[in-house]
Design a protein around this motif. Structure first.
Motif, PDB file in Angstrom:
ATOM      1  N   GLY A  69       0.812  -1.219   0.000  1.00  0.00           N
ATOM      2  CA  GLY A  69       0.000   0.000   0.000  1.00  0.00           C
ATOM      3  C   GLY A  69       0.842   1.264   0.000  1.00  0.00           C
ATOM      4  O   GLY A  69       0.404   2.307  -0.494  1.00  0.00           O
ATOM      5  N   SER A  72       1.432   2.175  -3.501  1.00  0.00           N
ATOM      6  CA  SER A  72       0.229   2.825  -4.016  1.00  0.00           C
ATOM      7  C   SER A  72       0.162   4.289  -3.584  1.00  0.00           C
ATOM      8  O   SER A  72      -0.250   5.155  -4.364  1.00  0.00           O
ATOM      9  N   ILE A  75       2.463   6.359  -5.791  1.00  0.00           N
ATOM     10  CA  ILE A  75       1.872   6.521  -7.122  1.00  0.00           C
ATOM     11  C   ILE A  75       0.688   7.480  -7.082  1.00  0.00           C
ATOM     12  O   ILE A  75       0.564   8.369  -7.932  1.00  0.00           O
ATOM     13  N   GLY A  76      -0.177   7.338  -6.093  1.00  0.00           N
ATOM     14  CA  GLY A  76      -1.384   8.155  -6.027  1.00  0.00           C
ATOM     15  C   GLY A  76      -1.175   9.576  -5.541  1.00  0.00           C
ATOM     16  O   GLY A  76      -1.996  10.453  -5.817  1.00  0.00           O
ATOM     17  N   THR A  84      -4.278   9.603 -11.200  1.00  0.00           N
ATOM     18  CA  THR A  84      -3.672   8.398 -11.751  1.00  0.00           C
ATOM     19  C   THR A  84      -4.629   7.219 -11.604  1.00  0.00           C
ATOM     20  O   THR A  84      -5.305   7.090 -10.588  1.00  0.00           O
ATOM     21  N   TYR A  86      -4.618   3.088 -11.661  1.00  0.00           N
ATOM     22  CA  TYR A  86      -3.812   1.860 -11.666  1.00  0.00           C
ATOM     23  C   TYR A  86      -4.328   0.930 -12.756  1.00  0.00           C
ATOM     24  O   TYR A  86      -5.518   0.656 -12.833  1.00  0.00           O
ATOM     25  N   GLN A  89      -0.299  -4.271 -11.299  1.00  0.00           N
ATOM     26  CA  GLN A  89       0.855  -4.269 -10.399  1.00  0.00           C
ATOM     27  C   GLN A  89       1.306  -5.708 -10.196  1.00  0.00           C
ATOM     28  O   GLN A  89       0.486  -6.566  -9.890  1.00  0.00           O
ATOM     29  N   THR A 123       8.836  -0.820  -8.980  1.00  0.00           N
ATOM     30  CA  THR A 123       8.420  -0.498  -7.617  1.00  0.00           C
ATOM     31  C   THR A 123       9.226  -1.337  -6.639  1.00  0.00           C
ATOM     32  O   THR A 123       9.592  -2.472  -6.934  1.00  0.00           O
ATOM     33  N   ALA A 137       4.630  -1.574 -11.765  1.00  0.00           N
ATOM     34  CA  ALA A 137       3.281  -0.999 -11.853  1.00  0.00           C
ATOM     35  C   ALA A 137       3.073  -0.405 -13.238  1.00  0.00           C
ATOM     36  O   ALA A 137       4.007   0.154 -13.833  1.00  0.00           O
ATOM     37  N   VAL A 139       0.366   2.264 -15.021  1.00  0.00           N
ATOM     38  CA  VAL A 139      -0.680   3.226 -14.668  1.00  0.00           C
ATOM     39  C   VAL A 139      -1.061   4.074 -15.875  1.00  0.00           C
ATOM     40  O   VAL A 139      -0.308   4.185 -16.839  1.00  0.00           O
TER      41      VAL A 139
END
Length: 147
Positions: A69, A72, A75-76, A84, A86, A89, A123, A137, A139
């Protein structure tokens, strides 16, 4: 508390191969308990000291998906950031994360498909410089053209 590098959305037009963003977080007992509550994963290896002592880990560990997480979150919140989506992953868990461990989650841009707004990133999560999770990942990045 999370220690973040620069925050903010980076649109597909500004993303470059090799860009890296990360965050660091110390995993607490409360984090593990809250994750167990939200996910309904109450495996005693995460929650019961006596049980966990007799496992291959010789003590309690955080949920692997709690560690994931953090990827995540990078990325977010940072790269690409808000907006973004997803697409996928992959993950491989290389070692346990224990209560009190400081985890650094990193993402690095390895491929960009500007016309499709797709970004591929390596990642990883590290504890004391040792990789505990690796993956890739894919995206869909936000675009300045669609504000």
């Amino acid at each position: 508390m999370l220690d973040n590098l620069p925050k903010g959305t980076i649109c597909i037009e500004d993303i470059e191969i090799g860009m890296v963003r990360s965050l660091s977080k110390t995993i607490t007992d409360q984090d593990i308990e809250m994750f167990a509550e939200v996910s309904t994963d109450r495996n005693p290896v995460h929650l019961d000291d006596d049980y966990a002592r007799d496992t291959i880990f010789e003590g309690r560990i955080a949920h692997g998906m709690l560690t994931a997480g953090l990827v995540s979150a990078v990325i977010g919140e940072q790269l690409p950031g808000h907006g973004t989506v997803y697409l996928g992953q992959t993950m491989k868990f290389l070692g346990p994360v224990r209560p009190g461990d400081r985890v650094t989650a990193e993402v690095e841009v390895t491929e960009i498909e500007p016309a499709k707004r797709r970004v591929t990133m390596e990642t990883r999560c590290l504890v004391d410089g040792k990789k505990v999770l690796i993956g890739e990942a894919k995206v869909l990045a936000p675009s300045a053209k669609f504000d």
